[in-house]
Design a protein around this motif. Structure first.
Motif, mmCIF file in Angstrom:
data_model
loop_
_atom_site.group_PDB
_atom_site.id
_atom_site.type_symbol
_atom_site.label_atom_id
_atom_site.label_comp_id
_atom_site.label_asym_id
_atom_site.label_seq_id
_atom_site.Cartn_x
_atom_site.Cartn_y
_atom_site.Cartn_z
ATOM 1 N N ARG A 157 35.007 42.837 45.153
ATOM 2 C CA ARG A 157 35.911 41.790 45.623
ATOM 3 C C ARG A 157 36.608 41.134 44.449
ATOM 4 O O ARG A 157 35.988 40.884 43.413
ATOM 5 C CB ARG A 157 35.127 40.733 46.407
ATOM 6 N N PRO A 158 37.893 40.809 44.628
ATOM 7 C CA PRO A 158 38.627 40.114 43.562
ATOM 8 C C PRO A 158 38.093 38.688 43.388
ATOM 9 O O PRO A 158 37.811 37.995 44.359
ATOM 10 C CB PRO A 158 40.068 40.067 44.067
ATOM 11 N N GLU A 159 37.978 38.279 42.124
ATOM 12 C CA GLU A 159 37.606 36.909 41.808
ATOM 13 C C GLU A 159 38.837 36.215 41.239
ATOM 14 O O GLU A 159 39.501 36.734 40.341
ATOM 15 C CB GLU A 159 36.481 36.877 40.782
ATOM 16 N N LEU A 160 39.158 35.054 41.800
ATOM 17 C CA LEU A 160 40.348 34.311 41.395
ATOM 18 C C LEU A 160 39.976 32.872 41.064
ATOM 19 O O LEU A 160 38.915 32.392 41.448
ATOM 20 C CB LEU A 160 41.398 34.326 42.505
ATOM 21 N N LEU A 161 40.884 32.193 40.365
ATOM 22 C CA LEU A 161 40.720 30.785 40.067
ATOM 23 C C LEU A 161 41.956 30.047 40.550
ATOM 24 O O LEU A 161 43.076 30.383 40.167
ATOM 25 C CB LEU A 161 40.536 30.553 38.564
ATOM 26 N N LEU A 162 41.738 29.057 41.398
ATOM 27 C CA LEU A 162 42.817 28.184 41.844
ATOM 28 C C LEU A 162 42.721 26.920 41.012
ATOM 29 O O LEU A 162 41.769 26.139 41.149
ATOM 30 C CB LEU A 162 42.667 27.867 43.338
#
Length: 165
Positions: A157-162
């Motif tokens: 799964r992609p890990e992102l930072l908002l």
């Protein structure tokens, strides 16, 4: 587990004036569970992820869970759950019938406001793979990949930072 799909809404298209974002109540648990389990984003190979999944009253009382509700009908159109320590978007779902109506963006805007008021500078998102484009469109930046962890999660799964600012 974030799941927001791009698509078209079906039925009455609520205007944002007809949609209220409010704190979820323990009594919303069954409706939130149904929204998760019936999500079209989790069909086919992803179905095992939500099979038997439950959003319980205890979860709602413990975490910051917010729902987007059609004020004319009382129907829950979507929801999200924000964890504070560490800061993470735990869940975000939009009802299949409300896809493409801006509900995901409305929830994302609310998420930013909630995170800002809690003093957070960023929120981690481990995205359902088909939802990555949505999260990137609201400004989340890719930071890595969370590897599959069978038998619970069978895919990377992609890990992102908002960033909140």
């Amino acid at each position: 587990m974030g799941s927001v799909r791009e698509g078209r809404g079906h039925g009455r298209a609520p205007q944002h004036a007809d949609v209220m974002v409010r704190r979820a109540a323990a009594g919303d648990a069954r409706r939130l569970t149904r929204l998760v389990r019936t999500s079209g984003a989790y069909e086919g190979p992803y179905a095992s992820m939500v099979e038997g999944y439950r959003v319980g009253p205890d979860y709602i009382e413990t975490h910051r869970v917010f729902v987007a509700e059609d004020t004319a009908t009382g129907r829950i159109l979507g929801f999200y759950a924000l964890l504070l320590d560490p800061p993470e978007l735990d869940l975000m779902f939009v009802a299949d019938s409300a896809q493409g109506l801006g509900i995901g963006r409305l929830l994302a805007t609310h998420l930013r406001e909630e995170a800002r008021s809690a003093g957070l500078t960023g929120v981690r998102i481990v995205s359902h793979p088909p939802a990555e484009g949505f999260y990137r469109s609201i400004g989340a930046e890719p930071v890595g990949t969370v590897r599959a962890d069978p038998p619970a999660v069978l895919w990377d799964r992609p890990e992102l930072l908002l960033r909140i600012g």
